[in-house]
Structure formats: structure tokens, C-alpha cells
Scaffold this motif. Structure first.
Motif, PDB file in Angstrom:
ATOM      1  N   GLY A 288       2.748 137.279   5.250  1.00 58.40           N
ATOM      2  CA  GLY A 288       2.787 137.083   6.696  1.00 58.40           C
ATOM      3  C   GLY A 288       3.357 138.273   7.449  1.00 58.40           C
ATOM      4  O   GLY A 288       3.007 138.505   8.604  1.00 58.40           O
ATOM      5  N   VAL A 289       4.236 139.066   6.783  1.00 57.30           N
ATOM      6  CA  VAL A 289       4.836 140.242   7.407  1.00 57.30           C
ATOM      7  C   VAL A 289       3.897 141.443   7.351  1.00 57.30           C
ATOM      8  O   VAL A 289       3.694 142.159   8.336  1.00 57.30           O
ATOM      9  CB  VAL A 289       6.178 140.574   6.726  1.00 57.30           C
ATOM     10  CG1 VAL A 289       6.670 141.961   7.155  1.00 57.30           C
ATOM     11  CG2 VAL A 289       7.221 139.529   7.063  1.00 57.30           C
ATOM     12  N   CYS A 290       3.311 141.673   6.179  1.00 54.45           N
ATOM     13  CA  CYS A 290       2.517 142.896   5.973  1.00 54.45           C
ATOM     14  C   CYS A 290       1.075 142.765   6.457  1.00 54.45           C
ATOM     15  O   CYS A 290       0.484 143.740   6.927  1.00 54.45           O
ATOM     16  CB  CYS A 290       2.537 143.269   4.492  1.00 54.45           C
ATOM     17  SG  CYS A 290       4.196 143.685   3.897  1.00 54.45           S
ATOM     18  N   CYS A 291       0.484 141.592   6.325  1.00 48.96           N
ATOM     19  CA  CYS A 291      -0.877 141.367   6.817  1.00 48.96           C
ATOM     20  C   CYS A 291      -0.764 140.881   8.258  1.00 48.96           C
ATOM     21  O   CYS A 291      -1.076 139.740   8.603  1.00 48.96           O
ATOM     22  CB  CYS A 291      -1.574 140.325   5.933  1.00 48.96           C
ATOM     23  SG  CYS A 291      -3.325 140.134   6.267  1.00 48.96           S
ATOM     24  N   ASN A 292      -0.294 141.795   9.122  1.00 54.41           N
ATOM     25  CA  ASN A 292       0.167 141.396  10.445  1.00 54.41           C
ATOM     26  C   ASN A 292       0.192 142.627  11.338  1.00 54.41           C
ATOM     27  O   ASN A 292       0.747 143.660  10.950  1.00 54.41           O
ATOM     28  CB  ASN A 292       1.569 140.784  10.325  1.00 54.41           C
ATOM     29  CG  ASN A 292       2.034 140.087  11.582  1.00 54.41           C
ATOM     30  OD1 ASN A 292       1.857 140.591  12.679  1.00 54.41           O
ATOM     31  ND2 ASN A 292       2.653 138.929  11.422  1.00 54.41           N
ATOM     32  N   ASP A 293      -0.396 142.540  12.525  1.00 56.90           N
ATOM     33  CA  ASP A 293      -0.459 143.683  13.440  1.00 56.90           C
ATOM     34  C   ASP A 293       0.563 143.594  14.573  1.00 56.90           C
ATOM     35  O   ASP A 293       0.584 144.453  15.457  1.00 56.90           O
ATOM     36  CB  ASP A 293      -1.857 143.787  14.059  1.00 56.90           C
ATOM     37  CG  ASP A 293      -2.908 144.217  13.044  1.00 56.90           C
ATOM     38  OD1 ASP A 293      -2.548 144.949  12.097  1.00 56.90           O
ATOM     39  OD2 ASP A 293      -4.077 143.821  13.199  1.00 56.90           O
ATOM     40  N   SER A 294       1.392 142.567  14.580  1.00 57.87           N
ATOM     41  CA  SER A 294       2.304 142.344  15.694  1.00 57.87           C
ATOM     42  C   SER A 294       3.727 142.761  15.353  1.00 57.87           C
ATOM     43  O   SER A 294       4.035 143.117  14.209  1.00 57.87           O
ATOM     44  CB  SER A 294       2.279 140.867  16.101  1.00 57.87           C
ATOM     45  OG  SER A 294       0.992 140.481  16.520  1.00 57.87           O
ATOM     46  N   THR A 295       4.587 142.697  16.360  1.00 60.61           N
ATOM     47  CA  THR A 295       6.025 142.878  16.181  1.00 60.61           C
ATOM     48  C   THR A 295       6.736 141.650  16.729  1.00 60.61           C
ATOM     49  O   THR A 295       6.112 140.802  17.391  1.00 60.61           O
ATOM     50  CB  THR A 295       6.534 144.125  16.926  1.00 60.61           C
ATOM     51  OG1 THR A 295       6.389 143.914  18.340  1.00 60.61           O
ATOM     52  CG2 THR A 295       5.755 145.370  16.502  1.00 60.61           C
ATOM     53  N   LEU A 296       8.034 141.573  16.496  1.00 58.24           N
ATOM     54  CA  LEU A 296       8.786 140.435  17.033  1.00 58.24           C
ATOM     55  C   LEU A 296       8.784 140.428  18.556  1.00 58.24           C
ATOM     56  O   LEU A 296       8.893 139.382  19.179  1.00 58.24           O
ATOM     57  CB  LEU A 296      10.227 140.475  16.515  1.00 58.24           C
ATOM     58  CG  LEU A 296      10.452 140.040  15.072  1.00 58.24           C
ATOM     59  CD1 LEU A 296      11.876 140.354  14.639  1.00 58.24           C
ATOM     60  CD2 LEU A 296      10.156 138.562  14.898  1.00 58.24           C
ATOM     61  N   GLU A 297       8.638 141.620  19.151  1.00 59.63           N
ATOM     62  CA  GLU A 297       8.714 141.725  20.604  1.00 59.63           C
ATOM     63  C   GLU A 297       7.360 141.588  21.285  1.00 59.63           C
ATOM     64  O   GLU A 297       7.286 141.209  22.455  1.00 59.63           O
ATOM     65  CB  GLU A 297       9.335 143.076  21.008  1.00 59.63           C
ATOM     66  CG  GLU A 297      10.792 143.244  20.614  1.00 59.63           C
ATOM     67  CD  GLU A 297      10.962 143.549  19.123  1.00 59.63           C
ATOM     68  OE1 GLU A 297      10.004 144.094  18.525  1.00 59.63           O
ATOM     69  OE2 GLU A 297      12.025 143.232  18.583  1.00 59.63           O
TER      70      GLU A 297
END
Length: 856
Positions: A371-380
């Protein structure tokens, strides 16, 4: 268009519009612009500030007061005329301020439109003013753009659009060129994009089908323009009171003036008596004090995150017996949160996890890492679903930046609505996340505690059952998988190892369930009206205490008005609703005699908010259109604030009731005394003294009533019946009882102090005048006792009463007495006033006790 564009293929739409996939020519665009007009929301007409100010004086009460001022000037009593004029102008200013800040919904809709659009013209791509778009134009857009018009998609690449303002959907929706059935609600029209919505990711090309007032936003503007301002119960009651009192004054003056002239009274004396009767009968302070009382309530409510845009809406909350509430952000937190993980029959409940984050298993760690690495977003910033995955990983002790640094991305396949999954390659491993039905299809193994094993049909069935169970709990489900040593991203199409499921939800606010229960205890029905699907709406509703019966938007479309009126009473959850559905639900409830508060945040909610008895918009997630159409704005978007606002509204209505009861019992006694005394040839209380009594006793003390605390049972009684109103049997009984006691005792005092004099002496006038002031203050505390309000519970009232007494003493013992026709009283005179109070108080209490026992 003749046919719904969402149900027809793109090439057919191009043919219908006589358009080219590569755009129109400039010459054709100019011709069509002359035919269709600008792509703009038509501005509604409005009143000028001067018209608004003049409208404040369109009242029978005001007219009679102006006539009384004119008579005072004719009779030479300039002081009376000045006091009346001050009151009239002050009331006009209060009303003007409120009306001037009122309705601006259409202007907000205009601001919603995109200022520019990227369009194909003459075979080139260029940027033009969005107002110049016409049907047949081909527009292109990408993430971050605002959709400039309603359009049918010709191409869509990883396209997602946030349509919450129109549909209420809590997450962006994927778009494609697919067709859907003609009856599909707006939220399910995958091949359409709509004016004013926001592109969150991907890119697209579309042919414009509708512009300006023909768009979905334009349809809402049409409805707003044709909607009249909803009046509150208090507004109606005050208008009715004004008409009744105004008519009564005219009739009374028409009877008294000829009678006095017949008895030989001079025309001047008859005119003065008529002025006194008008001043005595009219509650000239009522509009101002009610406005100030409501304003005080508004200030208190704003401190509790409820911003009231229209003052009368405060007390109208006391009559509400149905609340129709949106789901997203109001009942829920308005943000996606991962609540459950499923790892080959092992369920990790992240909402109730009590173990240390570092104790996560290897399988959980891998699931979170995907979920972290296959992900284009940030927490913000980024996609809400991807942000939820990052938040879950961070809460379980994973350092997101460190983990991404350890697993650098070397290749990827971006998410698309057709593919329904995303894949990334990280040196020796590939990660995949996406729709369970697609990801599982590409897997041949599943990760267990003993390592990867074959993904048998039985295991596939268990995954499918879990997905179904998560869905029944309103969870949005993503599947996670990996592949060892892929050569590139193309290898992620098959041969995957299934890791687990991630279930996420926009969770209910923790305080909302208790707030809904409190609302129901107060005799108010609560109904959820949402654009979300049936499964999500039912699951969230049941978790918050709603019934399980759900009525879907497409079912509403098939119902006639009578059938819908019968169904709305038994249904607590309405799903997949459109703007038209929400208004129909509202009207069906109102047709059943309900006073309805409607909440909302999107453009789609504006018609319902404006038509509702109380429209409640969201301050954080709400659009400008929704806020401008509402009566009240929730600064924290929280349903619990509505429950507190209703409690405050009921308390404010109680305080207004106390003031109206207090004012009318005194004014009726004033009229009776002046009228009866005039029949004997005495003008016992001239207009200036009556105005002083009203200003002194109905001013500061009445205003201080707005600070009275709420009674303990304010949320344990049913909503008030708006048909009964303020002027009900309780107040009428108080008027008859207390008014009679006051009139009899003060007339006795008048005749006793006159000692047979042919005309009113300054001493008699002063005794009756002063006694009246103190009797009104005593009556105020008796009326508060009727509502079980402790005498000293309101320090502001104590100060106000003390100031009123001091001002009355100033009128007696300072040079001011020459303007009021009074003289200083001696100690023996105060003893006689004390006797008057001692005689009246038991009578007042007896009347109040009768009212309390009979009517409560």
C-alpha cells in the motif's frame, strides 16, 4: 440534447451534434455561440439596497406608529414623536442588515464555473474563456482542471473526477467512454463529466453536450431562481400579531375619539388619547428585542460551531420535527480510513487494535508495504484512497519515506478505470493493488504463515465471501498481491501471489450516534439522504441507529407524489439520490405537515436547502452555493452540532415566549387602563409615559431574557406545534388574568389618589405611572417562574432590572420629571406602592399557577 448522452456511444453523440472529433472551426463556433448563447449561469434579479430598506416599513405596526408620531406632532408633543421615530428607524435598520446579507446563491453558482477551457479549434489546441464554449466543442482536460461544461467523454486515460458537489459521493469516481442505461443516476454516468466538477487525476477528451443553464448546475440555478424565501413560524406569527394589533388599534381609536368628542372633550384631548391608546397597544419594542434576542442566540451558537445566516432560523429550529442529513462529512468523518485487513482468514481490526504497531506480522507488514510503495500519493496530497493506505501504514509503525527509499520504483503500470489495478516494480519484486475481482484473477498462489501455497477454488471462494462481507459493512475493498523478480511491469498481468485485502471506510463520527439518539428522544425523526450506493448507506445507517429500510433514487423516480408521501414516513435511509430526489423527499415530508431541517454540502443540495424550513450547509466541505442557499452553516461539518443547535433554538424560543407573554400582558393592561380612564374623562397615562414604560421595562429586562438558561427538559419534550404558535392559550390566559388584576388595582389607585378631582393631578399620574413600572417588573419574574426558571439564575436580568429601577427614580427625582409630567414621591407614597405590589403579587401567582397546571 434529444436523447440522454450517457446512454449512447460517443460517435453517435458526435453525429447528433454535427461535431468533429478534432473540434469545430472558428467560424462554426462563432455561429453556434450566437445560437446557444454564452456558457454561463444567468444572474438572477435582485432588490436594490434602497428597495430592501423601504420594505422594512411595510408593516401594519410601523404604519400605526408613524400615524401616532404624526398625531403627536400635530398635538405639539415633539418628545413623543421623536421617541416613536427612533424606534421605527432602529427596527428598520435591524431588518435591513439581515435582508441585505441574504440570498446570493446564483452569484455563487457563477463563480463555480471554470474561467478558461482547453478546446480543439481549427485542428489546434487552444485556451479560450469557458463562457465561449458551445455544444459540439471538443475539450481536453487533465488532473487539477475544472470541467467547463457538461460533456460526453471521447477518450479517458486514468481519469478520475471529484463529483461530490453534484452527487455527494465521498471519493472521486473513475471515468471511461462506457455507456449506461438511460435511468442511471448522475453518480453512475461513467461516460459523462459535468460543469463545475474537479478532475483529480488522469486526462480526458470530451465533446460538449450542454452549456450554461442547460447543464446540471444550470438546472439547479433554475430551481433556485424560482424558489421563494422560506418563512419561519416566528415570522408568520409576528406578522399576524402585527395585523391583529394594528386592526385593534384602529377600531379602538375609531370608537374612543368620537365618544370623547361626544362627551365634550376637545379635539386636542381626543387626539392625545388616541395617540396614547396606539402607543399602549403596539409592542413597538417587539421587533427590535426579538431581533436582538435572536442575535444573542446566534452569537452563542457560533461559539458552538453553528453559524446562523438568517436570524429567524434560530427559533425555527425549535419547531423542527424531521432532520434530513447527508452522510459524507456530516455523519461520517469525511475521510477514507483503513479499518480492516484480511490475511488468509486472519482479520486485523485496525480501529480496535491495542497491540504495539511494531508487533505486526510479516504478512501484515508486506500488505502495508504494498500500500505504501504501489502508491502515487503522499500523506498531505493525492488520492483519498491512497492517502488512507499511507495513514494506515504510518499508524502501524511504518516509516513511509524510509520504506519507499528502500524499495525504489523502477517501472510501473498506472491505474486506469478499464484495467482497475495499478502495478509497480521495485528491483526484485513487483507490487499490485486494485479491484479484488481483477487482482485475484491474476493470482495463482496465496501467502500463508507457511509461505506461498496454491490458490485453490476453495480459497478463492473464501476471498470472495470476505469481499462481500466487507462490502456489507460499507467497506471499500482493495486487493494486494506481489510477484518475485518481474522483468518489467508487463509481467504483473499474471503469476501473482495474493497477499490480502484492505477494507476502508469513511467512518462515522464517534459522537454522532449519541447525538442522533438525543435528537430522536426530543421527538425528531432523523433521515439520511445520500448519493452513496445502497449497501454503503444501509451499513452506515445501521451503525448509527437508523432503520434498515432503504429507498433508492431510481425507486423514487417511479413513484407519484401520493405514493412518495406515504413511503417517506417509514423510510430512514435514502440512497443514490439526485437533486430532484432530495427536493421531492423534502416536499413529501412538508406535505405531511412536518417542519424539516435539511443538511447538505454540494451544489446538488442547494435547491433542497433553500426549500427546507431550515437549510443547514457544511462550512468545511460545503460549496459556496450550498452555504449561500442555507439558513445555517456548520463550521465543523458535524451532525452533533445540529443537535446542540436544536437545543439552543428551543431555549431561545422559550425566552422569546417569555418576552411576548411579558409584553402583551403589560400592553393589554395599559390599553385597558387608558381606555377605561378616558371614559371618565381622565388621560391617566400620556403617550410619553407609556413609551417610557415600554422602553424601560420591555427594553433592557426583555433583552436580558435572551440570556436565560435553558430549562432542564428542553430536549425531553416534543417539538412545538407551529400551528399553535406563540400566541396560544397560555398567553391568552395570562393576558386575561394578569391584565385584569393590574387594571383593577391601578384604577383603584387612580380613583383613591384623585380624591374626586375633575382632572388628573400630577400626583395621581406619578403614582399610577411608577406603580405600573414596578408591577411589570414583578410580572416578569412571575412569567419566568411559570417556565421553572430560578429567579437569580440570570445575572444579566438582575442588572437590567436594577438599571430600570434606577432610571425610573431618575425620572422622579431629577429635572427629567418636567418632560414626563411627574413629581418626586415621599416615603408614605412608596408605602402605598408597596401595598399595590402586595395586592397584585398573589393574584399574579394564582394566574400563573392555573396556567401551569392547566396547560403544562
Amino acid at each position: 440534447m434529444a436523447a440522454s448522452p450517457h446512454e449512447r456511444p460517443p460517435e453517435h453523440i458526435l453525429e447528433d451534434l454535427d461535431a468533429n472529433p478534432d473540434g469545430l472551426t472558428s467560424e462554426e463556433a462563432r455561429r453556434r455561440l450566437e445560437t446557444y448563447g454564452e456558457n454561463d449561469i444567468v444572474r438572477g434579479g435582485g432588490r436594490s439596497p434602497a428597495e430592501i430598506f423601504i420594505a422594512q416599513f411595510d408593516s401594519v405596526l410601523i404604519w400605526v406608529l408613524i400615524a401616532a408620531a404624526a398625531l403627536s406632532i400635530w398635538a405639539g408633543n415633539a418628545v413623543d414623536a421623536i421617541l416613536i421615530a427612533i424606534i421605527v428607524v432602529a427596527n428598520g435598520i435591524f431588518g435591513f442588515i439581515q435582508d441585505f446579507r441574504a440570498e446570493r446563491s446564483l452569484e455563487a453558482l457563477r463563480e463555480l464555473a471554470a474561467p478558461t477551457a482547453t478546446v480543439r479549434r481549427d485542428g489546434d489546441t487552444r485556451e479560450i474563456a469557458a463562457t465561449e464554449l458551445i455544444p459540439g466543442d471538443v475539450v481536453v482536460f487533465r488532473g487539477g482542471d475544472v470541467v467547463p461544461a457538461d460533456a460526453r467523454l471521447l477518450e479517458a486515460s486514468d481519469l478520475e473526477v471529484d463529483e461530490a458537489a453534484l452527487t455527494g459521493e465521498s471519493v472521486p469516481v473513475s471515468k471511461s467512454t462506457a455507456t449506461v442505461e438511460s435511468e442511471a443516476p448522475l453518480a453512475e454516468r461513467e461516460g459523462m463529466v459535468y460543469k463545475g466538477t474537479n478532475v483529480t487525476r488522469g486526462k480526458g477528451r470530451a465533446v460538449v453536450t450542454d452549456t450554461g443553464m442547460e447543464t446540471a448546475v444550470g438546472a439547479i440555478a433554475h430551481e433556485l431562481a424560482g424558489t421563494e424565501e422560506t418563512r419561519t413560524p416566528l415570522q408568520d406569527e409576528l406578522d399576524q400579531l402585527g395585523r391583529t394589533l394594528g386592526l385593534g388599534v384602529l377600531v379602538l381609536s375609531a370608537l374612543v375619539a368620537p365618544l370623547l368628542l361626544f362627551r365634550g372633550t376637545s379635539a386636542l384631548q381626543a387626539a392625545l388619547t388616541a395617540v396614547s391608546l396606539a402607543v399602549a397597544a403596539i409592542p413597538e419594542g417587539l421587533p427590535a428585542v426579538v431581533t436582538l434576542t435572536l442575535a444573542l442566540g446566534v452569537r452563542r451558537m457560533s461559539a458552538e460551531n453553528a453559524l446562523v445566516r438568517r436570524l429567524p432560523a434560530v427559533e425555527a429550529l425549535g419547531a423542527v420535527d424531521v432532520v434530513c442529513t447527508d452522510k459524507t462529512g456530516t455523519l461520517t468523518k469525511g475521510q477514507m480510513t483503513v479499518s480492516k485487513l484480511w490475511l488468509n482468514d486472519a482479520v486485523v481490526d485496525l480501529e480496535s487494535a491495542t497491540d504495539e504497531p511494531t508487533t505486526r506480522s510479516d504478512r501484515e507488514d508486506l500488505l502495508l508495504e504494498i500500500g505504501v510503495c504501489c502508491n502515487d500519493s503522499t500523506l498531505e496530497d493525492g488520492d483519498p484512497t491512497e492517502q488512507a493506505l499511507l495513514e494506515a501504514a504510518a499508524n502501524r509503525g511504518i516509516d513511509i519515506e524510509k520504506r519507499r527509499a528502500e524499495k525504489p520504483r523502477t517501472d510501473e503500470i498506472p491505474f486506469s478505470s478499464e484495467r482497475k489495478w495499478m502495478g509497480t516494480v521495485h528491483d526484485d519484486v513487483g507490487y499490485v493493488k486494485g479491484a479484488p475481482e481483477v487482482v485475484v484473477e491474476n493470482c495463482d498462489r496465496i501467502l500463508t504463515d507457511d509461505g506461498p501455497v496454491e490458490l485453490t477454488d476453495d480459497r478463492r471462494a473464501r476471498i470472495e465471501e470476505t469481499v462481500q462481507a466487507f462490502g456489507d459493512d460499507a467497506l471499500r475493498v482493495l486487493a494486494m498481491a506481489y510477484r518475485d523478480e518481474p522483468a518489467d511491469a508487463d509481467d504483473l498481468n499474471d503469476g501473482l501471489t495474493f497477499v490480502g485485502l484492505s477494507g476502508m471506510i469513511d467512518p462515522p463520527r464517534t459522537e454522532v450516534a449519541d447525538a442522533i439518539a438525543a435528537t430522536i428522544r426530543a421527538g425528531i425523526d432523523v433521515k439520511m439522504v445520500t448519493g452513496d450506493n445502497v449497501r454503503t448507506a444501509r451499513a452506515i445507517g445501521e451503525s448509527l441507529g437508523f432503520g434498515s429500510a432503504v429507498l433508492e433514487g431510481r425507486e423514487i423516480e417511479r413513484m407519484d407524489e401520493q405514493t412518495l408521501r406515504e413511503r417517506v414516513a417509514s423510510v430512514d435511509v435514502f440512497a443514490r439520490t439526485s437533486p430532484e430526489h432530495k427536493v421531492r423527499i423534502l416536499r413529501a415530508l412538508q406535505d405531511r405537515g412536518h417542519d424539516v431541517a435539511m443538511t447538505g454540502d454540494g451544489v446538488n443540495d442547494a435547491p433542497a436547502l433553500k426549500n427546507a424550513d431550515i437549510g443547514v450547509a457544511m462550512g468545511i466541505r460545503g460549496t459556496d452555493v450550498a452555504r449561500q442557499a442555507s439558513d445555517m452553516v456548520l463550521l465543523d461539518d458535524n451532525y452533533a452540532t445540529i443537535e446542540r443547535a436544536i437545543e439552543r433554538g428551543r431555549a431561545i424560543f422559550d425566552n422569546i415566549w417569555k418576552f411576548v407573554a411579558y409584553l402583551l400582558t403589560a400592553n393589554v393592561a395599559e390599553v385597558a387602563i387608558v381606555f377605561i380612564a378616558s371614559l371618565y374623562g381622565y388621560l391617566i397615562l400620556p403617550a410619553v409615559q407609556l413609551l417610557w414604560i415600554n422602553l424601560l421595562t420591555d427594553g433592557l429586562p426583555a433583552l436580558a431574557l435572551g440570556a436565560d438558561p435553558a430549562s432542564g427538559d428542553v430536549m425531553d419534550r416534543p417539538p412545538r406545534d407551529r400551528d399553535q404558535g406563540i400566541i396560544g392559550r397560555q398567553i391568552l390566559t395570562l393576558i386575561a388574568g394578569i391584565g385584569t388584576v393590574t387594571t383593577v388595582v391601578l384604577l383603584a389607585l387612580m380613583f383613591y389618589t384623585l380624591e374626586g378631582a375633575a382632572s388628573v393631578t400630577p400626583y395621581t399620574m406619578t403614582m399610577v405611572f411608577t406603580s405600573f413600572v414596578f408591577l411589570e417588573l414583578v410580572g416578569l419574574y412571575v412569567i419566568r417562574w411559570l417556565h421553572e426558571t430560578p429567579a437569580l439564575s440570570n445575572p444579566w436580568l438582575t442588572v437590567a432590572v436594577a438599571m430600570s429601577i434606577a432610571l425610573q427614580l431618575a425620572v422622579l427625582y431629577t429635572p427629567l420629571n418636567q418632560y414626563f409630567g411627574t413629581i418626586p414621591l415621599e416615603l408614605a407614597d412608596w408605602g402605598l406602592i408597596a401595598v399595590v405590589l402586595a395586592v397584585c403579587l398573589p393574584g399574579y401567582l394564582a394566574v400563573a399557577a392555573f396556567v401551569k397546571r392547566r396547560h403544562r
